[in-house]
Write a protein that holds these residues in place. Structure first.
Motif, mmCIF file in Angstrom:
data_model
loop_
_atom_site.group_PDB
_atom_site.id
_atom_site.type_symbol
_atom_site.label_atom_id
_atom_site.label_comp_id
_atom_site.label_asym_id
_atom_site.label_seq_id
_atom_site.Cartn_x
_atom_site.Cartn_y
_atom_site.Cartn_z
ATOM 1 N N TRP A 116 49.152 45.724 44.794
ATOM 2 C CA TRP A 116 48.926 45.708 43.342
ATOM 3 C C TRP A 116 50.242 45.483 42.596
ATOM 4 O O TRP A 116 50.288 44.729 41.607
ATOM 5 N N LEU A 150 51.204 41.932 42.816
ATOM 6 C CA LEU A 150 50.360 41.112 41.939
ATOM 7 C C LEU A 150 50.903 41.110 40.511
ATOM 8 O O LEU A 150 51.090 40.043 39.900
ATOM 9 N N ASP A 176 52.628 38.231 38.219
ATOM 10 C CA ASP A 176 52.119 37.867 36.892
ATOM 11 C C ASP A 176 53.250 37.836 35.871
ATOM 12 O O ASP A 176 53.373 36.891 35.071
ATOM 13 N N LEU A 193 46.577 33.276 35.372
ATOM 14 C CA LEU A 193 46.372 34.688 35.703
ATOM 15 C C LEU A 193 44.959 34.956 36.213
ATOM 16 O O LEU A 193 44.760 35.731 37.149
ATOM 17 N N GLN A 194 43.972 34.338 35.576
ATOM 18 C CA GLN A 194 42.593 34.556 36.027
ATOM 19 C C GLN A 194 42.417 34.070 37.463
ATOM 20 O O GLN A 194 41.743 34.715 38.265
ATOM 21 N N ARG A 222 44.826 33.908 39.767
ATOM 22 C CA ARG A 222 45.540 34.838 40.645
ATOM 23 C C ARG A 222 44.747 36.124 40.866
ATOM 24 O O ARG A 222 44.679 36.628 41.985
ATOM 25 N N HIS A 223 44.168 36.650 39.789
ATOM 26 C CA HIS A 223 43.443 37.924 39.904
ATOM 27 C C HIS A 223 42.170 37.772 40.731
ATOM 28 O O HIS A 223 41.831 38.655 41.515
ATOM 29 N N TRP A 224 41.457 36.677 40.571
ATOM 30 C CA TRP A 224 40.249 36.453 41.379
ATOM 31 C C TRP A 224 40.612 36.270 42.852
ATOM 32 O O TRP A 224 39.948 36.818 43.735
#
Length: 360
Positions: free
Chosen positions: A292, A295, A299, A314-315, A317-319
Motif C-alpha cells: 500500500w 502504491l 501515485d 491513477l484509476q 494504477r489502483h485497479w
C-alpha cells in the motif's frame, strides 16, 4: 458438469499502461473541452478497458454500464439532494435573520442527518450498480435490496462506532462491510461476508494511542532533556538545527500518523476480503502495508513529476493494484451459473458521485 478448481490467484490483470494511455489522454482532452460533462463517458471508457483486461479464472470481465446512466444518476442526485439541501441552507439563514435561531438549528441538523443517511445509501447503491454492470461468463451480479435500510444502519452504526471515545470504529466499519456484501449476489448465488473486526483492533489501537504516546514523549523531553541543554544568551538567535528540529516535529507526526492509518486499513481490507465468499469460492486479498505504501508513493511521484497530468493514470494504477492482489480459492461449477434475476437500475452512481464516497 464443468467444474473449475481455483488456485491461489484466480485473478489476473493483462492490461498495459501504453495501451491505456490513448484512452486516458483522449478522456482528459474531451473532459476539458466539454467543461467536465464528458467525464461520465470517460469513466465508462476507462472501466471498459480495465474490466476487459481483468481475468477471473478462465474468462475476462466485461463492463456493460454506459456514460448516459452515470450522467442521469448525477442529474437525479443534483435534483433530489442538491436543490433541497440548498433550499434548507438558505431557509436556515433566512430564519436566523428573523431571529428564529432555534428553528434554523433544527433545519441545519435535519440537513446534516439527510446527508449522513444519503452517504450510506450512496455506498450501497454504488456497489449494487457496479455488480449489476459487471459480467462474467455472460452472468452479472446485483441486488434487489434498495438500500434504504442500509442507510439507517450506516447512521446508527457510525454513531455507535464513535462511542467509547471512538474505540468501536473497527466494529462499525466491519459490520457495515458485512451488511453491505450480504445483500449482494452474483448469478444465482448470494455473497456471504463474515469479516471479524478483532484482528484489526491492535493496529487501530496503535493509531488511536499514537498522539498520546507522542505527548508523553514530548513531556518527558520538556522535563528531563530541555533543562540539560545549554541556554542561549539574550539576543542570540537559536541554531538552525533547533529550528529544523521544531519544523520536523509536526511533519513527522502527521507522516507517522498517516502510515499507521494506512497499516490499519491494509489489515482491515485484508481481513474483510478474507471473510468474503460466494458459493464455493473464498476470496482473499494479499497486499500488506508495504505494498500500500509503494502504491501511494508511486501515485505521489507520478503526479508531482508530471505536474499533475499523471493523475489520469491513477484509476488504472489502483485497479491494477486491486486485481493483482486479489485471490480466490475453492471450486465453482460454471454450468450451474444462471443469470441473475435481480432488478437492474436504470441510472448510475449519482449519489456516490455527488457525495464522493467509495463503493467498496
Amino acid at each position: 458438469m464443468d467444474e473449475e478448481q481455483v488456485g491461489r490467484d484466480g485473478f489476473a490483470f493483462e492490461g498495459n499502461w501504453r495501451d491505456y494511455a490513448p484512452i486516458a489522454f483522449t478522456n482528459l482532452l474531451l473532459t476539458i473541452v466539454t467543461l467536465g460533462v464528458y467525464r461520465f463517458w470517460a469513466t465508462t471508457r476507462t472501466r471498459r478497458y480495465l474490466w476487459a483486461n481483468s481475468r477471473f479464472i478462465d474468462d475476462r470481465l466485461e463492463w456493460t454500464g454506459t456514460g448516459k446512466e452515470l450522467f442521469v444518476g448525477f442529474l437525479m442526485a443534483v435534483l433530489l439532494i442538491g436543490l433541497p439541501f440548498l433550499f434548507i441552507q438558505f431557509g436556515a439563514q433566512a430564519l436566523i435573520l428573523r431571529g428564529q435561531n432555534g428553528l434554523a438549528g433544527i433545519l441545519t441538523i435535519l440537513a446534516f442527518l439527510v446527508i449522513f443517511y444519503m452517504a450510506g445509501l450512496a455506498r450501497f447503491r454504488a456497489l449494487r450498480y457496479r455488480l449489476s454492470r459487471t459480467w462474467w461468463h455472460g452472468i452479472r451480479g446485483g441486488s434487489d435490496n434498495p438500500g434504504f435500510g442500509y442507510g439507517l444502519s450506516y447512521m446508527w452504526k457510525s454513531l455507535v462506532g464513535s462511542l467509547a471515545l471512538g474505540l468501536m470504529i473497527p466494529w462499525s466499519m466491519m459490520s457495515l462491510w458485512n451488511e453491505r456484501w450480504n445483500k449482494m449476489s452474483f448469478g444465482p448465488h448470494m455473497f456471504e461476508a463474515a469479516g471479524d473486526h478483532g484482528p484489526t483492533f491492535k493496529r487501530f489501537l496503535l493509531f488511536y494511542l499514537f498522539p498520546f504516546i507522542l505527548v508523553a514523549i514530548g513531556a518527558f523531553a520538556a522535563i528531563w532533556i530541555v533543562p540539560m541543554m545549554p541556554r542561549l544568551e539574550q539576543g542570540t538567535p537559536p541554531p538552525v538545527s533547533a529550528i529544523l528540529l521544531i519544523a520536523l516535529v509536526p511533519i513527522t507526526f502527521y507522516l507517522a500518523l498517516g502510515l499507521i492509518a494506512l497499516a490499519f486499513y491494509a489489515k482491515f481490507f485484508r481481513v474483510a476480503v478474507d471473510g468474503l465468499s460466494l458459493s464455493g469460492l473464498n476470496f482473499h486479498f494479499y497486499a500488506r502495508t508495504k505494498e500500500w505504501i509503494n502504491l501511494f508513493l508511486g501515485d505521489f511521484a507520478l503526479v508531482v513529476c508530471t505536474l499533475g497530468i499523471g493523475a489520469i493514470f491513477l484509476q488504472y494504477r489502483h485497479w491494477k493494484f486491486f486485481i493483482t492482489h486479489m485471490g480466490v480459492t475453492g471450486e465453482i461449477y460454471t454450468d450451474e451459473l444462471t443469470q441473475s434475476q435481480t432488478r437492474v437500475a436504470r441510472h448510475g452512481e449519482g449519489l456516490l458521485d455527488a457525495l464522493d464516497v467509495g463503493a467498496f
